[in-house]
Design a protein around this motif. Structure first.
Motif, PDB file in Angstrom:
ATOM      1  N   ASN A 228       0.812  -1.108  -0.064  1.00  0.00           N
ATOM      2  CA  ASN A 228       0.122  -0.154   0.016  1.00  0.00           C
ATOM      3  C   ASN A 228       1.008   1.282   0.053  1.00  0.00           C
ATOM      4  O   ASN A 228       0.537   2.411  -0.591  1.00  0.00           O
ATOM      5  N   SER A 229       1.936   1.423   0.815  1.00  0.00           N
ATOM      6  CA  SER A 229       2.775   2.380   0.878  1.00  0.00           C
ATOM      7  C   SER A 229       3.784   2.604  -0.219  1.00  0.00           C
ATOM      8  O   SER A 229       4.186   3.741  -0.564  1.00  0.00           O
ATOM      9  N   VAL A 232       2.036  -1.073  -5.751  1.00  0.00           N
ATOM     10  CA  VAL A 232       1.995  -2.173  -6.056  1.00  0.00           C
ATOM     11  C   VAL A 232       2.726  -2.831  -7.072  1.00  0.00           C
ATOM     12  O   VAL A 232       3.695  -3.938  -7.155  1.00  0.00           O
ATOM     13  N   ALA A 434      -2.980  -6.899   3.724  1.00  0.00           N
ATOM     14  CA  ALA A 434      -2.357  -6.021   2.807  1.00  0.00           C
ATOM     15  C   ALA A 434      -3.138  -6.081   1.390  1.00  0.00           C
ATOM     16  O   ALA A 434      -3.437  -4.843   0.831  1.00  0.00           O
ATOM     17  N   SER A 437      -6.236  -3.868   2.150  1.00  0.00           N
ATOM     18  CA  SER A 437      -5.828  -2.410   2.255  1.00  0.00           C
ATOM     19  C   SER A 437      -5.632  -1.717   0.906  1.00  0.00           C
ATOM     20  O   SER A 437      -6.354  -0.780   0.528  1.00  0.00           O
ATOM     21  N   VAL A 438      -4.786  -2.665  -0.051  1.00  0.00           N
ATOM     22  CA  VAL A 438      -4.485  -2.192  -1.355  1.00  0.00           C
ATOM     23  C   VAL A 438      -6.075  -1.872  -2.140  1.00  0.00           C
ATOM     24  O   VAL A 438      -6.257  -1.060  -3.046  1.00  0.00           O
ATOM     25  N   VAL A 441      -8.267   0.831  -0.995  1.00  0.00           N
ATOM     26  CA  VAL A 441      -7.615   2.045  -1.297  1.00  0.00           C
ATOM     27  C   VAL A 441      -7.978   2.510  -2.580  1.00  0.00           C
ATOM     28  O   VAL A 441      -8.371   3.624  -3.100  1.00  0.00           O
ATOM     29  N   THR A 442      -7.602   1.338  -3.548  1.00  0.00           N
ATOM     30  CA  THR A 442      -7.661   1.558  -5.078  1.00  0.00           C
ATOM     31  C   THR A 442      -9.008   2.043  -5.391  1.00  0.00           C
ATOM     32  O   THR A 442      -9.224   2.916  -6.210  1.00  0.00           O
ATOM     33  N   ASN A 472      -6.570   8.277   0.425  1.00  0.00           N
ATOM     34  CA  ASN A 472      -6.887   7.161   1.494  1.00  0.00           C
ATOM     35  C   ASN A 472      -7.878   7.448   2.546  1.00  0.00           C
ATOM     36  O   ASN A 472      -8.550   8.437   2.191  1.00  0.00           O
ATOM     37  N   SER A 511     -15.161  -3.822  -1.002  1.00  0.00           N
ATOM     38  CA  SER A 511     -14.153  -4.800  -0.322  1.00  0.00           C
ATOM     39  C   SER A 511     -14.836  -5.917   0.215  1.00  0.00           C
ATOM     40  O   SER A 511     -14.297  -7.089   0.283  1.00  0.00           O
TER      41      SER A 511
END
Length: 555
Positions: A228-229, A232, A434, A437-438, A441-442, A472, A511
């Motif tokens: 995420n940070s 990808v 992970a 989260s990705v 956020v996407t 975010n 999600s």
């Protein structure tokens, strides 16, 4: 009747032994799990007391988790070589000392070191607990014992939410870890009353395999944690380094996959040579056992991701505090505890594959219900129903697949099964958080940008003042603070808040639906679990046949 070569046949008789070993197992699991949960709940007190940012506490938690996952296979080997009961007693002492180190921490470095030691010691504890169960229980007693072991994790979570949360807001966060030290003393004294487990003194530890396993886990864990940070595929500005512009997360994941393949190739080579192995691949020899592992990984992935999204929903969408979040998710945690202990009662009525399929459908239905009902009101009845239903399905699956895998393996491989369970638990959990989260956020970024296209209230000049590439999950107050540094009008701020509220809620909806889809897909490998009732021996069993391992045979 014939049984598969190399497997121990199930019998219709069930031994009855003292429950003292189970008391030690459950209390020790609570000790280990409570320590991690207490660190999370105590984050605010630790940051102010040690004058350190919250990320330091997160790093300490991660260090403990990675240390446990990296060395858990080695922990099983040490238990087999020196005796699991002896290793357990030593580990209890060291873990108690590590928790004393946390309680007495005067700097972030001391906190980090103590938590890393704690994680490494749990790598010794986890396999030993499974060996204690296998050595003392069989049949239905073993099934119930496994259910209690699985239930100890959510039970520790509830205790941490209540006790550590109360201590952190009253007498101080350090008392939570002093309590763990006291529990370690009690567990050690009780463990002295248990019979020893015979060590395999002649075995040789596969240090090369241990190194490959540790490298695989560390690379994969850091890789997925940084998705995420760090980005990808393409490295973000916050990435510590890049390889030809590629994200270090992607590079670490690829390297982890390479090391993982090397690890299994090394195990196969050692087995062909008749040499000692770090992990016996007989645990995963049949299609049924591999399917059981896939089911375990899917449920832990979905469960951990849901555990990440639910607090995100409560704290960001609703704006509640961390302690309010802890109280709100207690019904969900309790439902996991109940299902983990109660599912053993179904083993005599339904085959494992039927229970697993039904439980995955229940998990999917619960996630779909949550996706379509969550709003800004936590007290909504259907949301609570969805969470409780999710917990029931999750608890049933985790206990079932663990029991199925342990019962199918010979008793000598109990430590390997326990280590494999811990390894799958940590890697699947890390990947679950992970990926969730990705994805979230996407989805949020896409929804926000879609709402801003041709938006008459928010002009391009205002969009240029906000970094839309770093979207975010933030609260309305945080968004208003960001817009306060721009020339946004009150009407434009109100429109931005509306977009934020709608987009983040829809992102969470999507999600949860994605997790529901994964749960439904897991119905397929669940169909490869044993298709006969516990305690029965299949009338015809051929080597390599799928679904032919006993689901409650005496390990």
């Amino acid at each position: 009747m014939k049984t598969r070569p190399g497997r121990e046949a199930a019998t219709d008789q069930e031994g009855t032994t003292s429950w003292l070993p189970l008391v030690v197992v459950v209390l020790t699991q609570i000790q280990a799990s409570f320590a991690v949960n207490a660190l999370t709940v105590s984050m605010q007190g630790i940051t102010s007391d040690l004058d350190t940012p919250a990320t330091t506490v997160g790093t300490a938690i991660t260090a403990g988790t990675f240390a446990m996952a990296a060395f858990i296979l080695l922990g099983a080997q040490l238990g087999a070589k020196f005796g699991s009961m002896r290793i357990l007693r030593i580990a209890l002492v060291i873990h108690g000392a590590a928790m004393a180190g946390v309680a007495l921490s005067v700097s972030p470095v001391m906190l980090f070191a103590a938590q890393a030691l704690s994680g490494a010691v749990i790598a010794l504890i986890a396999p030993a607990l499974v060996v204690v169960i296998a050595a003392n229980f069989s049949g239905q007693q073993q099934a119930r014992a496994i259910g209690y072991l699985a239930a100890a994790i959510p039970a520790a979570g509830v205790l941490a939410l209540l006790l550590a949360g109360s201590f952190a807001s009253t007498i101080g966060w350090r008392y939570s870890f002093a309590l763990v030290v006291a529990l370690a003393v009690v567990n050690f004294l009780l463990a002295l009353r248990l019979a020893p487990v015979a060590p395999q003194t002649g075995m040789t530890i596969d240090w090369t395999g241990a190194g490959l396993a540790a490298a695989t886990v560390i690379l994969l864990s850091f890789g997925f944690s940084g998705l995420n940070s760090w980005g990808v595929v393409i490295a973000t500005p916050s990435a510590p380094f890049s390889v030809l512009g590629l994200s270090p997360a992607l590079v670490l994941i690829v390297l982890g996959a390479v090391f993982g393949q090397s690890f299994f190739a090394w195990l196969r080579k050692r087995k062909a040579e008749g040499a000692p192995q770090l992990f016996d691949l007989e645990v995963l020899k049949s299609a049924s056992e591999r399917a059981t592992t896939v089911c375990m990984a899917c449920m832990l992935f979905v469960g951990t991701a849901a555990n990440f999204l639910i607090p995100l929903y409560i704290q960001v969408v609703q704006g509640r505090t961390g302690f309010q979040t802890s109280i709100a998710i207690i019904p969900y945690t309790i439902s996991i505890f109940i299902a983990s202990t109660a599912v053993a009662g179904l083993y005599t009525r339904f085959p494992p594959r039927t229970i697993a399929r039904a439980a995955f459908v229940v998990v999917a239905a619960a996630l779909i219900l949550l996706a379509f009902t969550i709003r800004n009101d936590w007290s909504q009845f259907l949301v609570v129903v969805g969470l409780v239903t999710l917990g029931l399905g999750q608890g049933a699956i985790v206990a079932l697949v663990f029991n199925t895998l342990l019962s199918a393996a010979p008793k000598r491989l109990a430590g390997d099964v326990g280590a494999w369970r811990g390894l799958v638990h940590n890697i699947s959990g890390s990947i679950g958080i992970a990926v969730a989260s990705v994805f979230a956020v996407t989805a949020l970024s896409a929804l926000v940008n879609a709402n801003l296209v041709d938006n008459e209230t928010i002009p391009p000049s205002l969009k240029a003042q906000v970094d839309l590439d770093e979207v975010n999950f933030i609260t309305n107050d945080q968004l208003e603070d960001v817009l306060g540094a721009t020339d946004a009008t009150e009407a434009q701020v109100a429109e931005a808040v509306r977009i934020n509220e709608e987009s983040r809620l829809r992102a969470l909806n999507l999600s949860l639906l994605g997790l529901a889809g994964i749960a439904l897909l897991a119905v397929v490998p669940a169909g490869r679990l044993p298709s006969w009732l516990p305690g029965d021996i299949p009338p015809t069993v051929t080597a390599g046949s799928p679904g032919t391992e006993p689901a409650a045979a005496q390990a």
